[in-house]
Design an enzyme around this catalytic site. Structure first.
Site, short mmCIF file in Angstrom:
data_model
loop_
_atom_site.label_atom_id
_atom_site.label_comp_id
_atom_site.label_asym_id
_atom_site.label_seq_id
_atom_site.Cartn_x
_atom_site.Cartn_y
_atom_site.Cartn_z
N GLU A 50 -68.59 4.76 -10.62
CA GLU A 50 -69.03 3.74 -11.57
C GLU A 50 -69.98 4.40 -12.56
OE1 GLU A 50 -71.27 0.69 -9.67
OE2 GLU A 50 -69.71 0.25 -8.22
N ASP A 61 -81.42 -4.87 -11.48
CA ASP A 61 -81.77 -3.54 -10.98
C ASP A 61 -83.22 -3.41 -10.57
OD1 ASP A 61 -79.29 -2.02 -11.15
OD2 ASP A 61 -79.40 -2.47 -13.29
#
Lengths: 267, 400
Positions: A50, A61
C-alpha cells in the site's frame, strides 16, 4: 476486473497462509529512499504494497504516520510521486494499491486519479474516509478503470453496515482491528477476530486486518483467522529510528522476513 | 448476491456540500446522534429542559441594543446589536453546548470532548460538563493556548482537562483532528461536542438547530422595535455557527440581505487569511464537503487571522450552499479593519466585543456606508472581548 489481488489471495490460500501487506507513504523519508524501502519490504516477504498518499489532516492516523506524512509533505510530495512509487512497487511484482484520504483524490479529479492508478500498474485504492454514500463517482470510475475498491470497516460497524460496505468492496475488505488510529500496539485487539467472523457471514471476499500489528507473534495470531495482515507503522518506525540508509533497509527486510514467517504459521 | 441499496439522501447535503467523509468507525455514533437529535426535536420534555436552562442559566432571551453613537460611523444606518455577548460564558457558543450536552445525557454517554480555537466553545463545553456532571476534555492548538491563555485557565477552573495540540499549524484545524482521533478511539462512551456548523452530518444541522434561537428571537425583537424586518443581517464567519444561527430564520425573508464577514487576515491577496468562501475552493475537510483553503494537491493550507476563533481553513457546508445560490453574501475583513471596529465599539458604546465579532462590526461600517441612513442593520454581537484584552493591548501598543 484486475486479477492481481484475487490471484495473490488464491496463492496464499493454496499455501495455507495469510498475505502480508506492507504500507509506506510516498516520499518518506524521501522518494529515493522510499523506492529502496519498498524493494526491501518485498524482498523480505511482503506480498502486496500500500502506497500512502500523505495528507495534511490524517484523522485515522496515530503519531507515527502523522510524523511521516508531515515529513513527506515538507519534501513536496504530490500525486505524481504517489503514482511513481506505485509503478515502482508494481514493477517489482507485488500487487500494489494506493491508500488515500478523499481530499487529494477529489482535488486531483476522480476520473483522472483512477486512470492514473491503472497506468501506473496499480490494482486498487483504499479509501479510509470515503463513505459508501459519497462514493457514486468513485464507484463508476474505479469500475471503468478496472481497479479494486477497498473500504475500511470497524468493530463498531453494525451487521447491516458490514453487509452494505463489504458489498461495495472488491479485492479484499479492510477490517480495522480496533477502535482507534494507526500505530503499533502491545497486543492485537480481541475485537478483530469477532469482526472477521461477522464479516465472513456477509462477504466471500478475502479479509485483511490492519491497525496495531507490528510483530511476528501478532502477525501469526491475526493470520489464524484473517486472509491478510497489514503492517504500516512498524516499518515507518524503523526508518524513523535507523534512517533510510543501509542499516534502515536491512532492518526493514528483517522485519518483513519475521512478519512473513508469522503469516505462514497462523493456520 | 445483489448489493443492498445505499441511501445517500439521508446524509445532510446542502446542494453539493455537506455529507459524511469519515472513517467507518464513526458511522454508528453519527447515526445514533442523528436519531437522538431527531427525537429531541419532537420531544416536549427535552425542549422544556433546554428552554429552562436558557431562561435560568445562560440568560435568554438575549437583548437588542441600539448602537447610536457607533452608527454615526456607519453612514447613519440604524445599527441593532443582538447581544449574545451577554450570555453566560460570554458568547453564542453556550446555545449549542447546552443542547448537545442534553443530547449526550439522553444517549447515556458520560464523557464529552470538544475542540476550541478562541476558547469560547471550550469554556462553554467545560461549563455544561460541570453543570451536568460529565467528564470533559478540550483539544486546543498550542498556538491558541498561548494567545487565549485566560480561557485555558477558565476551562481548568471549571474542571476540564485541556490538551494542547502540537501537530501541524497548532491551531483549530489540528485541534479538530486530535478530537476526531480521540472520538474514533473512545466513541463508545464519548460524545464529540463539535462547536461549529462544520464536520460530518449531522453536526452542521444539529449545531444550526441549537443556534437558530438567536435569529428566531432577533427577528421578533426587530419587528417589535422597528415595525419591519431589517435590511441586512450581519455576522462574522469562521466555521459559521453564530452566522447560521442568526441567518437561518431570515432565509425565507428574501428582502433581507444576509452578509457574512470572513477573516481576511493580512488581506486575501497576501495569502495569509482565513476567508474560506472568499478565497478558497470546494473540497473536503473534517468530514464535510465545503469551501476549503487548500493547495493544488488537496492539502489543507494554514489559515491566518488575528482572531483565534475565525482562524480555520474550512467553513460550514450550508454557508457554501447559501453563497452559491446567492442567498447570502460573504466578504473578507482584514485584521486592521477588524481592530479599528473593535476599538470604535469600545469607545462609542462601552462594549468590548470579541475580535471575531469585530469582523462583523467592521462589516457594518462598510454596509452602513453603502446603504445609508434609511437602512436598518441587525448585527450578531456574538461574543465579548474580555479574552482578547491581551491581544488587543499588544495590537494597540498598550503597556500591560
Amino acid at each position: 476486473m484486475n486479477q492481481a489481488l484475487p490471484q495473490l489471495f488464491a496463492k496464499c490460500k493454496s499455501e495455507n497462509r495469510a498475505a502480508l501487506i506492507g504500507y509506506l507513504p510516498a516520499g518518506f523519508p524521501n522518494q529515493r529512499s522510499a523506492k529502496k524501502i519498498i524493494k526491501s519490504m518485498i524482498s523480505g516477504g511482503v506480498d502486496a504494497v500500500e502506497i500512502g498518499y500523505p495528507y495534511s489532516d490524517p484523522v485515522m492516523d496515530g503519531p507515527v504516520i502523522q510524523a511521516a506524512s508531515e515529513q513527506s509533505l515538507a519534501n513536496g510530495t504530490g500525486a505524481e510521486d504517489v503514482f511513481e512509487l506505485l509503478a515502482h512497487s508494481a514493477q517489482l511484482g507485488a500487487p500494489s494499491l494506493v491508500m488515500s484520504y478523499w481530499s487529494p483524490i477529489e482535488k486531483y479529479g476522480v476520473a483522472k486519479f483512477a486512470a492514473a492508478i491503472t497506468s501506473a500498474g496499480g490494482c486498487g485504492v483504499i479509501t479510509p474516509d470515503l463513505t459508501i454514500e459519497e462514493s457514486a463517482t468513485w464507484r463508476d470510475e474505479s469500475t471503468r478503470n478496472e481497479i479494486d475498491r477497498v473500504y475500511v470497516v470497524a468493530p463498531s460497524s453494525s451487521d447491516a453496515r458490514l453487509k452494505l460496505v463489504s458489498a461495495q468492496c472488491s479485492g479484499f475488505v479492510y477490517a480495522a482491528s480496533l477502535m482507534g488510529v494507526t500505530g503499533t500496539r502491545e497486543s492485537v485487539s480481541g475485537n478483530a477476530s469477532g469482526l472477521v467472523a461477522k464479516l465472513r457471514t456477509t462477504t466471500q471476499l478475502p479479509i485483511a486486518v490492519g491497525l496495531g500489528v507490528s510483530t511476528k507473534e501478532q502477525a501469526r495470531e491475526v493470520a489464524s483467522y484473517a486472509d491478510g495482515v497489514i503492517v504500516g507503522s512498524a516499518f515507518i518506525k524503523i526508518i524513523q529510528q535507523y534512517g533510510g540508509g543501509r542499516k534502515g533497509l536491512r532492518k526493514v527486510k528483517e522485519l518483513a522476513q519475521s512478519l512473513s514467517e508469522g503469516v505462514r504459521n497462523g493456520k | 448476491m445483489s448489493a443492498p441499496e445505499i441511501n445517500a439522501q439521508a446524509l445532510g447535503h446542502f446542494g453539493p456540500y455537506g455529507g459524511r467523509f469519515v472513517p467507518e468507525a464513526l458511522i454508528a455514533a453519527l447515526d445514533e446522534l442523528t436519531a437522538a437529535h431527531e427525537s429531541a426535536l419532537n420531544d416536549p420534555e427535552f425542549q422544556r429542559e433546554l428552554t429552562q436552562l436558557h431562561a435560568t442559566y445562560s440568560g435568554r432571551p438575549s437583548i437588542i441594543t441600539e448602537a447610536k453613537r457607533f452608527a454615526e460611523h456607519a453612514g447613519g444606518a440604524r445599527i441593532l446589536l443582538k447581544r449574545e455577548d451577554l450570555n453566560h460564558t460570554g458568547s453564542h457558543k453556550i446555545n449549542n453546548v447546552l443542547g448537545q450536552a442534553l443530547l449526550t445525557k439522553k444517549m447515556g454517554k458520560k464523557r464529552i470532548i470538544a475542540e476550541t480555537g478562541a476558547g469560547q466553545h471550550g469554556v462553554a463545553s467545560a461549563t455544561a460538563a460541570a453543570l451536568l456532571g460529565l467528564e470533559c476534555v478540550v483539544y486546543m492548538g498550542e498556538a491558541d493556548t498561548k494567545r487565549q491563555a485566560l480561557n485555558v485557565a477558565r476551562m481548568k477552573l471549571l474542571g476540564a482537562k485541556v490538551v494542547a495540540v502540537t501537530q501541524g499549524s497548532k491551531t483549530l484545524k489540528d485541534a479538530i483532528n486530535e478530537a476526531m482521533r480521540d472520538w474514533v478511539t473512545n466513541v463508545a462512551n464519548t460524545h464529540y461536542l463539535l462547536g461549529t456548523v462544520a464536520g460530518p452530518h449531522p453536526f452542521p444541522t444539529i449545531v444550526r438547530d441549537f443556534q437558530r434561537i438567536i435569529g428566531v428571537e432577533a427577528r421578533a425583537q426587530v419587528l417589535e422595535l422597528t415595525g419591519k424586518l431589517p435590511d441586512a443581517v450581519l455576522a462574522c464567519v469562521g466555521g459559521g455557527s453564530n452566522a447560521i444561527g442568526i441567518f437561518h430564520p431570515f432565509i425565507a425573508d428574501t428582502s433581507v440581505r444576509l452578509i457574512g464577514f470572513e477573516a481576511g487576515g493580512s488581506g486575501i491577496e497576501s495569502g495569509k487569511h482565513a476567508a474560506t468562501i472568499s478565497g478558497g475552493t470546494p473540497g473536503v475537510l473534517h468530514g464535510t464537503r465545503s469551501y476549503v483553503l487548500q493547495d493544488k494537491n488537496g492539502q489543507t493550507v494554514e489559515s491566518h487571522s488575528i482572531s483565534a476563533g475565525l482562524d480555520y481553513p474550512g467553513v460550514g457546508p450550508e454557508h457554501a450552499y447559501l453563497n452559491d445560490i446567492g442567498r447570502a453574501e460573504y466578504r473578507a475583513i482584514n485584521d486592521d479593519q477588524a481592530m479599528y471596529a473593535f476599538s470604535l465599539l469600545c469607545k462609542t458604546e462601552g462594549i468590548i466585543p470579541a475580535i471575531e465579532t469585530a469582523h462583523a462590526l467592521a462589516g457594518a461600517l462598510e454596509i452602513g456606508n453603502e446603504l445609508g441612513p434609511d437602512a436598518t442593520l441587525l448585527i450578531n454581537l456574538s461574543g465579548r472581548g474580555d479574552k482578547d484584552v491581551q491581544t488587543a493591548a499588544e495590537y494597540f501598543g498598550l503597556p500591560l
